[in-house]
Design a protein around this motif. Structure first.
Motif, PDB file in Angstrom:
ATOM      1  N   GLN A 191      -8.358   6.761  -7.500  1.00 24.42           N
ATOM      2  CA  GLN A 191      -7.384   7.571  -8.212  1.00 24.42           C
ATOM      3  C   GLN A 191      -6.749   6.778  -9.365  1.00 24.42           C
ATOM      4  O   GLN A 191      -6.464   7.330 -10.412  1.00 24.42           O
ATOM      5  CB  GLN A 191      -6.307   8.095  -7.255  1.00 24.42           C
ATOM      6  N   ASN A 207      -6.759   8.162 -13.155  1.00 28.22           N
ATOM      7  CA  ASN A 207      -5.517   8.334 -13.915  1.00 28.22           C
ATOM      8  C   ASN A 207      -5.535   7.518 -15.201  1.00 28.22           C
ATOM      9  O   ASN A 207      -5.096   7.990 -16.253  1.00 28.22           O
ATOM     10  CB  ASN A 207      -4.310   7.945 -13.063  1.00 28.22           C
ATOM     11  N   SER A 266      -2.008   2.430 -14.937  1.00 22.86           N
ATOM     12  CA  SER A 266      -1.865   3.582 -14.051  1.00 22.86           C
ATOM     13  C   SER A 266      -1.453   3.256 -12.613  1.00 22.86           C
ATOM     14  O   SER A 266      -1.165   4.190 -11.857  1.00 22.86           O
ATOM     15  CB  SER A 266      -3.179   4.370 -14.027  1.00 22.86           C
ATOM     16  N   THR A 316       0.173   6.110 -10.019  1.00 23.20           N
ATOM     17  CA  THR A 316      -0.671   6.502  -8.885  1.00 23.20           C
ATOM     18  C   THR A 316       0.069   6.266  -7.574  1.00 23.20           C
ATOM     19  O   THR A 316      -0.008   7.090  -6.651  1.00 23.20           O
ATOM     20  CB  THR A 316      -2.000   5.727  -8.930  1.00 23.20           C
ATOM     21  N   PHE A 360       0.785  10.477  -8.547  1.00 22.08           N
ATOM     22  CA  PHE A 360       0.245  11.161  -9.720  1.00 22.08           C
ATOM     23  C   PHE A 360      -1.242  11.426  -9.535  1.00 22.08           C
ATOM     24  O   PHE A 360      -1.979  10.583  -9.030  1.00 22.08           O
ATOM     25  CB  PHE A 360       0.400  10.300 -10.969  1.00 22.08           C
ATOM     26  N   LYS A 361      -1.648  12.572 -10.005  1.00 22.98           N
ATOM     27  CA  LYS A 361      -3.063  12.926 -10.109  1.00 22.98           C
ATOM     28  C   LYS A 361      -3.384  13.045 -11.601  1.00 22.98           C
ATOM     29  O   LYS A 361      -2.547  12.747 -12.456  1.00 22.98           O
ATOM     30  CB  LYS A 361      -3.338  14.245  -9.376  1.00 22.98           C
ATOM     31  N   GLU A 362      -4.584  13.500 -11.921  1.00 23.72           N
ATOM     32  CA  GLU A 362      -5.018  13.549 -13.315  1.00 23.72           C
ATOM     33  C   GLU A 362      -4.096  14.406 -14.192  1.00 23.72           C
ATOM     34  O   GLU A 362      -3.792  14.035 -15.326  1.00 23.72           O
ATOM     35  CB  GLU A 362      -6.458  14.067 -13.430  1.00 23.72           C
ATOM     36  N   ALA A 389      -0.973  12.502 -14.977  1.00 18.58           N
ATOM     37  CA  ALA A 389      -1.266  11.407 -15.904  1.00 18.58           C
ATOM     38  C   ALA A 389      -1.375  11.947 -17.328  1.00 18.58           C
ATOM     39  O   ALA A 389      -0.898  11.324 -18.286  1.00 18.58           O
ATOM     40  CB  ALA A 389      -2.551  10.690 -15.499  1.00 18.58           C
ATOM     41  N   HIS A 438       5.603  13.638 -11.016  1.00 15.33           N
ATOM     42  CA  HIS A 438       4.666  13.341 -12.083  1.00 15.33           C
ATOM     43  C   HIS A 438       5.282  13.003 -13.433  1.00 15.33           C
ATOM     44  O   HIS A 438       4.567  12.536 -14.315  1.00 15.33           O
ATOM     45  CB  HIS A 438       3.644  14.463 -12.236  1.00 15.33           C
TER      46      HIS A 438
END
Length: 189
Positions: free
Chosen positions: A1, A5, A77, A81, A85-87, A90, A127
């Motif tokens: 992950q 990210n 990142s 993370t 946070f996910k994509e 990010a 996020h």
């Protein structure tokens, strides 16, 4: 992950007109060249700090700036993370960074970014709260703020940056005074 990210962060920043020194990232960190934006690493570090985002100034290959000024910043990142946070988050963070760097002297942009982060924190969606600085200075400088500066403070700055740099220095001095007062009052308890 962490790598996903970092990749999304780098691609989004590139889309927004920032240059990643290697063209992309294959690890958890990236080096951003700020010369296309007309900013130094030191200025970007301070401006992002005013928006409650932490980054580090960093030299780029063949950097024309002095080591304590730099032409780049280092972003990574792992911290985001760790906060879940996910994509998508990010990408949102990259847009916030780019918004601030696109309009570094624009108080409404800084205020909007700070408000977005505070709102997200209250709604327990992590996020947009990465790298929140607990004692970050508030930005309440008005256009009529007049500062006395010495010639040494102005060295190396182009004329339009002198006013912005003066305002940032004043805000950091005010922040340091507030932190000192907080520490003194905590010691007296």
């Amino acid at each position: 992950q962490v790598l996903k990210n970092a990749d999304v962060l780098a691609r989004t920043l590139i889309e927004r007109g920032l240059r990643i020194v290697s063209g992309r990232t294959e690890s958890h960190v990236m080096l951003v060249d700020l010369r296309p934006k007309g900013l130094t690493g030191k200025e970007a570090e301070t401006i992002l700090g005013l928006a409650h985002m932490t980054c580090n100034k960093n030299g780029i290959p063949n950097d024309p700036q002095k080591p304590m000024v730099t032409s780049g910043i280092r972003l990574g990142s792992p911290a985001m993370t760790t906060r879940g946070f996910k994509e998508e988050q990010a990408k949102q963070t990259a847009h916030l960074i780019a918004d601030v760097l696109d309009a570094p002297a624009d108080e409404p942009t800084l205020a909007k970014v700070r408000a977005d982060k505070e709102r997200e924190a209250r709604e327990d969606r992590p996020h947009v709260v990465a790298h929140v600085r607990p004692h970050a200075p508030s930005v309440d400088a008005s256009p009529d703020l007049v500062l006395q500066q010495t010639a040494g403070d102005q060295r190396g700055l182009i004329p339009e940056r002198r006013d912005r740099a003066a305002i940032l220095r004043q805000q950091l001095r005010e922040h340091d005074r507030r932190v000192d007062v907080d520490h003194r009052s905590a010691r007296s308890l």
